[in-house]
Scaffold this active site. Structure first.
Site, PDB file in Angstrom:
ATOM      1  N   HIS A 111     -10.508  -2.643   5.248  1.00 44.17           N
ATOM      2  CA  HIS A 111     -10.192  -1.986   6.530  1.00 44.17           C
ATOM      3  C   HIS A 111     -10.923  -0.652   6.685  1.00 44.17           C
ATOM      4  CE1 HIS A 111      -7.724   0.128   3.705  1.00 44.17           C
ATOM      5  NE2 HIS A 111      -7.436   1.029   4.616  1.00 44.17           N
ATOM      6  N   ASP A 112     -11.590  -0.192   5.641  1.00 38.65           N
ATOM      7  CA  ASP A 112     -12.353   1.066   5.732  1.00 38.65           C
ATOM      8  C   ASP A 112     -13.851   0.830   5.876  1.00 38.65           C
ATOM      9  OD1 ASP A 112     -10.138   2.741   5.445  1.00 38.65           O
ATOM     10  OD2 ASP A 112     -10.296   2.782   3.252  1.00 38.65           O
TER      11      ASP A 112
ATOM     12  N   ASP B 179       0.865  -1.170   0.000  1.00 36.91           N
ATOM     13  CA  ASP B 179       0.000   0.000   0.000  1.00 36.91           C
ATOM     14  C   ASP B 179       0.908   1.228   0.000  1.00 36.91           C
ATOM     15  OD1 ASP B 179      -2.230   1.684   0.419  1.00 36.91           O
ATOM     16  OD2 ASP B 179      -3.154   0.193   1.738  1.00 36.91           O
TER      17      ASP B 179
ATOM     18  N   GLU C 182      -6.862   2.922  -5.547  1.00 41.17           N
ATOM     19  CA  GLU C 182      -8.028   3.262  -4.749  1.00 41.17           C
ATOM     20  C   GLU C 182      -8.504   4.620  -5.234  1.00 41.17           C
ATOM     21  OE1 GLU C 182      -9.808   4.158  -0.367  1.00 41.17           O
ATOM     22  OE2 GLU C 182      -7.961   5.069  -1.064  1.00 41.17           O
TER      23      GLU C 182
ATOM     24  N   ASP D 114      -3.128   4.479  -2.695  1.00 41.88           N
ATOM     25  CA  ASP D 114      -4.128   5.114  -1.834  1.00 41.88           C
ATOM     26  C   ASP D 114      -4.669   6.399  -2.474  1.00 41.88           C
ATOM     27  OD1 ASP D 114      -5.340   5.075   0.870  1.00 41.88           O
ATOM     28  OD2 ASP D 114      -4.273   6.965   1.134  1.00 41.88           O
TER      29      ASP D 114
HETATM   30  O1  TEU Z   1      -9.196   5.714   2.168  1.00 45.17           O
HETATM   31  C1  TEU Z   1      -9.710   6.738   1.382  1.00 45.17           C
HETATM   32  C2  TEU Z   1     -11.108   7.064   1.528  1.00 45.17           C
HETATM   33  O2  TEU Z   1     -11.737   7.453   0.565  1.00 45.17           O
HETATM   34  C3  TEU Z   1     -11.718   7.012   2.868  1.00 45.17           C
HETATM   35  O3  TEU Z   1     -12.297   8.252   3.070  1.00 45.17           O
HETATM   36  C4  TEU Z   1     -12.725   5.956   2.951  1.00 45.17           C
HETATM   37  O4  TEU Z   1     -13.665   6.079   1.929  1.00 45.17           O
HETATM   38  C5  TEU Z   1     -13.420   6.102   4.272  1.00 45.17           C
HETATM   39  O5  TEU Z   1     -12.467   5.900   5.259  1.00 45.17           O
HETATM   40  C6  TEU Z   1     -14.515   5.080   4.427  1.00 45.17           C
HETATM   41  O6  TEU Z   1     -15.061   5.164   5.691  1.00 45.17           O
HETATM   42  C7  TEU Z   1      -7.824   5.541   2.149  1.00 45.17           C
HETATM   43  C8  TEU Z   1      -7.440   4.458   3.118  1.00 45.17           C
HETATM   44  O7  TEU Z   1      -7.955   3.232   2.680  1.00 45.17           O
HETATM   45  C9  TEU Z   1      -7.904   4.848   4.484  1.00 45.17           C
HETATM   46  O8  TEU Z   1      -7.668   3.839   5.417  1.00 45.17           O
HETATM   47  C10 TEU Z   1      -7.177   6.115   4.854  1.00 45.17           C
HETATM   48  O9  TEU Z   1      -7.679   6.581   6.074  1.00 45.17           O
HETATM   49  C11 TEU Z   1      -7.340   7.195   3.804  1.00 45.17           C
HETATM   50  O10 TEU Z   1      -7.128   6.723   2.492  1.00 45.17           O
HETATM   51  C12 TEU Z   1      -6.343   8.302   4.013  1.00 45.17           C
HETATM   52  O11 TEU Z   1      -5.057   7.872   3.679  1.00 45.17           O
END
Ligand code: TEU
Ligand code: CA
Length: 531
Positions: free
Chosen positions: A308-309, A97, A247, A193
């Site tokens: 994880h999100d 990542d 992403e 990311d």
């Molecule tokens: O996530 C990007 C993102 O769009 C987030 O706002 C996501 O949609 C949201 O957390 C959903 O609840 C990436 C990573 O996957 C995330 O873990 C990071 O916090 C974020 O970028 C910032 O680097």
């Protein structure tokens, strides 16, 4: 030659939570290495690791303070190298990542940039005299005042995650050097990311609102972004066989489809399918069809329902195990590159807390703070925090009963499932009816059938709660019948020379005219077309 990633199933590992190898309670490379045989047995052949670089971990590693090292929580560079070698020996590729959009505020680049207005690195970040109305994706203003020089800097996420200025060629060069470093360390590619955020609109116009909700019109998907991404792709693809998954923070297929293809990222995450909030088989079906129609020949979807999100799909979709198996079957047999989120293969569920002090996620904590500020009671604020918090899917992998942290302190609005304790690897390994065994069977099936890896849809249908499709590579056809409804169905006209492959409800089936599909059954059969 078919590219390896088209035939791969990826598995996302959230670094701190997969396997602790040294007893400090935090997952690490030694731990992951010790579980490579488990992963090989499961049948995955790609791993996506969340950020493992040194970081203050305000946002769990998505705030990188040094792009050239391993965070000491996760081990040493030597541990990393051993891990890569051991993974490759088992035919498992690894993608890292990489956060190109922002650095930690603790990164020396930012420390230098903020030191004075004429520092050569001043322009590496986005500094302005006045903020505009842009909101951070975690809530609150995206601008932070810095006293040293009396200006504001831009952060799309937490204030400790400072956005880089990608219009500055030095920034680009610095990041290309980073990519080179890890490619030479033999990572097989990157998960990039928030890659559509690299450019903001240089007019700095205010974003519009729809009701209370800001539309992020000027802070992502801006002009020039596709060119920058193509440059990144061209750079990485100089190295043979390296893979890029982007992403792209959007659920809009019209936007997503801009970002992948021959000259660009290999694939992007299809949030248009994966983000479906509550279970709706027809919506999922429509997502598959829309993607199929929108994508060109050189574009391939990705398939995932957890990360994880996000809330884990088993919890999000109501907790029913039969349904979870149907979703898994869809994910591993439909057209696209699947990404399994660690723990989904044993049916791990979301975690919630009744104690705000136990919450770790910056998004949840920010939600709590803003809710209190807007006059909500602490109970209401806790509910908001739990909704926003991504801790829910980040609890440790349940290797055995002892690792179960899930539901000891649940708020009153959550029902604890009776079988929660049995959700662990140790209990499921030798149980042929377990979720784990089902995932293994699916992965095995996918591995044995080229049509499931690279085949096109011969048909893709939806009728009364049943999604069905046939996929073929010209030699064989695999037919997948996913009855998400509570009613038995009979399907006709599927062809001759049919062979039973897999079902969630039985071990074999006589196939002829009129195939009965039980309620909530996933049934997979094959038709031999030629020899
Ligand atoms: O996530 C990007 C993102 O769009 C987030 O706002 C996501 O949609 C949201 O957390 C959903 O609840 C990436 C990573 O996957 C995330 O873990 C990071 O916090 C974020 O970028 C910032 O680097
Ligand atoms: Ca550890």
């Amino acid at each position: 030659m078919t590219k390896w990633w088209k035939q791969s199933v990826f598995y996302e590992i959230y670094m701190p939570s997969f396997k602790d190898g040294n007893g400090d309670g935090i997952g690490d490379f030694a731990g992951i290495s010790s579980k490579l045989d488990y992963l090989k047995d499961l049948g995955v052949n790609g791993l996506w690791l969340t950020p493992f670089y040194p970081s203050p971990k305000v946002d769990n590693g998505y705030d990188i303070a040094d792009y050239y090292e391993i965070d000491s929580d996760y081990g040493t560079m030597a541990d990393f190298e051993v891990f890569i070698k051991e993974a490759h020996q088992r035919g498992i590729r690894v993608i890292a990542d990489l956060v190109l959009n922002h650095t930690s505020s603790a990164h020396p680049w930012f420390q230098e940039s903020k030191s004075s207005k004429d520092h050569p690195k001043r322009d590496w970040y986005l500094w302005r005299n006045e903020p505009n109305n842009w909101e951070s994706f975690f809530g609150g203003s995206a601008w932070e005042y810095d006293e040293t020089t009396g200006q504001y800097y831009y952060h799309a996420f937490a204030k400790e995650q400072v956005d880089l200025n990608w219009t500055n060629p030095e920034v680009k060069k610095a990041m290309f050097d980073v990519m080179k470093f890890w490619l030479e360390k033999e990572v097989d590619g990157f998960r990039l990311d928030v890659i559509n955020f690299l450019k903001v609109n240089d007019s700095y116009q205010d974003n519009p609102y729809v009701g209370e909700e800001q539309t992020h019109l000027y802070d992502k998907d801006q002009e020039g972004i596709l060119t920058t991404i193509e440059e990144i792709a061209a750079f990485v693809h100089q190295y043979p066989d390296k893979f890029l998954v982007g992403e792209v923070g959007s659920e809009d297929l019209e936007i997503l489809k801009r970002y992948s293809g021959l000259e660009s990222l290999d694939v992007v995450f299809n949030f248009n399918i994966g983000s479906v909030e509550t279970f709706d088989s027809e919506r999922i079906f429509r997502g598959l069809v829309a993607t199929e129609e929108a994508y060109r020949e050189d574009q391939i979807p990705t398939l995932f329902f957890s990360s994880h999100d996000m809330s884990r799909f088993i919890s999000r979709f109501g907790g029913d195990l039969d349904r979870a198996k149907l979703v898994a079957a869809l994910m591993l047999t439909a057209k696209g590159v699947p990404f399994i989120y660690f723990g989904d293969e044993i049916g791990m569920r979301d975690w919630v807390t009744d104690d705000i002090n136990k919450m770790k996620d910056v998004q949840g904590l920010m939600g709590y703070k803003l809710a209190l500020e807007s006059g909500k009671t602490s109970e209401e604020a806790l509910r908001v925090a739990n909704e926003k918090s991504r801790d829910k899917s980040r609890t440790p992998m349940q290797w055995d009963e002892s690792e179960f942290v899930g539901f000891s302190d649940v708020p009153p609005w959550i029902t604890v499932p009776d079988d929660a304790l049995e959700v662990n690897v140790a209990d499921q390994l030798d149980d042929p009816d377990s979720m784990l065994s089902f995932y293994k069977s699916l992965l095995g099936l996918r591995g044995e059938h080229a049509s499931l890896q690279v085949g096109d849809y011969e048909f893709l249908r939806y009728e009364d709660g049943m999604i069905s499709f046939g996929r073929t590579d010209g030699i064989e056809k695999v037919i997948v019948l996913l009855n998400f409804s509570d009613v038995v169905r009979v399907v006709d006209g599927l062809g001759e020379n049919l062979e039973f492959l897999l079902s969630t409800k039985r071990n074999d089936l006589e196939l002829g005219e009129g195939i009965t599909v039980f309620e909530n059954e996933a049934l997979i059969i094959k038709e031999v077309l030629s020899r």
